[in-house]
Design a protein around this motif. Sequence first.
Motif, PDB file in Angstrom:
ATOM      1  N   THR B 117       5.431 -32.046  -0.462  1.00 12.33           N
ATOM      2  CA  THR B 117       6.793 -32.274   0.037  1.00 12.33           C
ATOM      3  C   THR B 117       6.880 -31.771   1.479  1.00 12.33           C
ATOM      4  O   THR B 117       6.013 -31.013   1.924  1.00 12.33           O
ATOM      5  CB  THR B 117       7.838 -31.509  -0.799  1.00 12.33           C
ATOM      6  N   PRO B 118       7.940 -32.185   2.193  1.00 18.84           N
ATOM      7  CA  PRO B 118       8.111 -31.698   3.572  1.00 18.84           C
ATOM      8  C   PRO B 118       8.386 -30.199   3.619  1.00 18.84           C
ATOM      9  O   PRO B 118       8.318 -29.604   4.699  1.00 18.84           O
ATOM     10  CB  PRO B 118       9.339 -32.478   4.082  1.00 18.84           C
ATOM     11  N   LEU B 119       8.693 -29.589   2.453  1.00 15.17           N
ATOM     12  CA  LEU B 119       8.958 -28.150   2.444  1.00 15.17           C
ATOM     13  C   LEU B 119       7.704 -27.320   2.695  1.00 15.17           C
ATOM     14  O   LEU B 119       7.776 -26.137   2.989  1.00 15.17           O
ATOM     15  CB  LEU B 119       9.546 -27.739   1.088  1.00 15.17           C
ATOM     16  N   TRP B 120       6.536 -27.937   2.533  1.00  7.74           N
ATOM     17  CA  TRP B 120       5.267 -27.224   2.708  1.00  7.74           C
ATOM     18  C   TRP B 120       5.198 -26.583   4.088  1.00  7.74           C
ATOM     19  O   TRP B 120       5.394 -27.259   5.098  1.00  7.74           O
ATOM     20  CB  TRP B 120       4.108 -28.208   2.513  1.00  7.74           C
ATOM     21  N   GLY B 121       4.957 -25.277   4.107  1.00  3.52           N
ATOM     22  CA  GLY B 121       4.841 -24.589   5.388  1.00  3.52           C
ATOM     23  C   GLY B 121       6.159 -24.155   5.984  1.00  3.52           C
ATOM     24  O   GLY B 121       6.196 -23.692   7.119  1.00  3.52           O
ATOM     25  N   SER B 122       7.255 -24.284   5.209  1.00  2.20           N
ATOM     26  CA  SER B 122       8.548 -23.847   5.747  1.00  2.20           C
ATOM     27  C   SER B 122       8.901 -22.464   5.200  1.00  2.20           C
ATOM     28  O   SER B 122       8.425 -22.065   4.139  1.00  2.20           O
ATOM     29  CB  SER B 122       9.639 -24.838   5.355  1.00  2.20           C
ATOM     30  N   HIS B 123       9.723 -21.746   5.964  1.00  7.26           N
ATOM     31  CA  HIS B 123      10.224 -20.468   5.465  1.00  7.26           C
ATOM     32  C   HIS B 123      11.040 -20.672   4.200  1.00  7.26           C
ATOM     33  O   HIS B 123      11.022 -19.851   3.296  1.00  7.26           O
ATOM     34  CB  HIS B 123      11.100 -19.792   6.535  1.00  7.26           C
TER      35      HIS B 123
END
Lengths: 264, 254
Positions: B117-123
């Motif tokens: 998902t685009p959440l990968w690597g987000s705070h």
Amino acid sequence: MRSPRLLLAPAALLWLAGVLTPLLFLLRMSLYSRGNVSGEKALDTLFYQPGSWSLESFIKIFTEPFYHRLFGFTALLALVVTTLTLLFGYLLGYAVYRATPRGKIALVLLIALPKFTNILVFVFGVKMIFGASGFAPVVAGEVLLLVPYAALTIAAALEAVPYHMIEAARGLGASAAGAFWRITLPLSMPGVVAATVLTVLWSASGFLGPYLLGQPAQYTIAVEVERQMHQDLNWTLGAALNVVLIGVLGGTAYLTTFLRRRFA
Amino acid sequence: MKWLAYLVLVLLLLPLVFTILVSFTPSRYLELPRDQWTLQWYRQFFSSTVWEQALGNSLIIASLTAALSVPTALATSMALVRYHFRWRTAWEMALLLPVVLPAVALAAGMLAVVRFTPLWGSHLSLALAHSVLATPVAYLVLRASLKQVDRNLEAAARGLGASPWQVFRFVTLPLVMPAVLAVTLFALVISLNEITLTLFLATRYTETLPRVIWPNLRFAITPLVAAASVILLVLTLPALIAAGWWLRPRRGNR
């Protein structure tokens, strides 16, 4: 509030996204066949074969002796750690029970303190005290990580034991040890059972202690999961190990509560 | 028997004392300082961008975790303590499930979800993961606190014409405020110290302080790790003391 159900919405969303979905993905992941690690591959074909259904990971776990030993060692470690944790937890819990009101607060704070400090700081310290890696440091580390929970659970159960009952037993001629075995211990059993279930669950899924304080001979299922997923990039096997682990632990917890309801 | 209990307590606290002492050692190895004490490891910590970035990430993720988990737990405890639900026990069991689940299982599942998902690597992804662990703890404390609130006060406010929201805002919330502040700190501390989920979900850009300490613990242990650990301790200890202060038993409650 007009609709109390709405108040549960944030927790339900968090639970669906953060607990149920990961668990379902884990289950599905365990049923893929292994990804192709060699060459230039898209990420999903690297970690697993999309669209495939396979029991190969489970077959591997149930047939290879390496995994039998892994499960055997994890069970042994859980047994040793749980026994020691309950023993020390009871001693500490009993010390809290018998302390003065002021002493009680101080003791509880001191027991809880390590749980609010970083687990890595703690393991780092254990490493310096108990020396290089091996079975003893792993056991010491896991026991010290779990003793606070056991001690506080047992202390809470002991608080419910009326002290005048013990005094009455003493007055009727029971020895101190006799009063303990026949009154205090049986009445504090609910706390001991709760502490046992928690300690078994947490020690059997222990990851940080065995990983940071152990040699490969002391690695547990949880350590192997991390190794499979991060080093071998074998997500399907890691997921299958997790599924078996959750199955065994869930079965144990269910059996314990069932037996308790049946016989206690 | 009593001395054995105190021995266990000493063993429980000794690792922390050792770590603090070693962080002041002048030696390059993990040795207790004898006659010389130095701050060189702390200087080295604050002059390194890796550590400073990790500290920043840790603080961002911890704040997000508190912002997510405390309102969630407050709403849940309000619903489950004040209203009757048919599946109340089931709700509670489900809510507390992450506490007993093996952390690696949760972590592996989350990785499998978040990786694509685009959440990968987000705070935010890390804060959500930490919230899964912080919310049950916050719920337990808030539930205990809400049960202590005198229902007559709320009924009186209702009788005087306050809306349910006004009752919550001006009667219930002020009464449970100490517990709300305490669980906010618990959430911060849980997030600051979390490692297993972080290990699976953090990327190069979201490494927290424990995540940077991690490889050092296994391979190149220097007193710098002790200094970093003490900095974590200094971040969490005042929070713990304040939380204990706010949760202290008070006369007049009930």
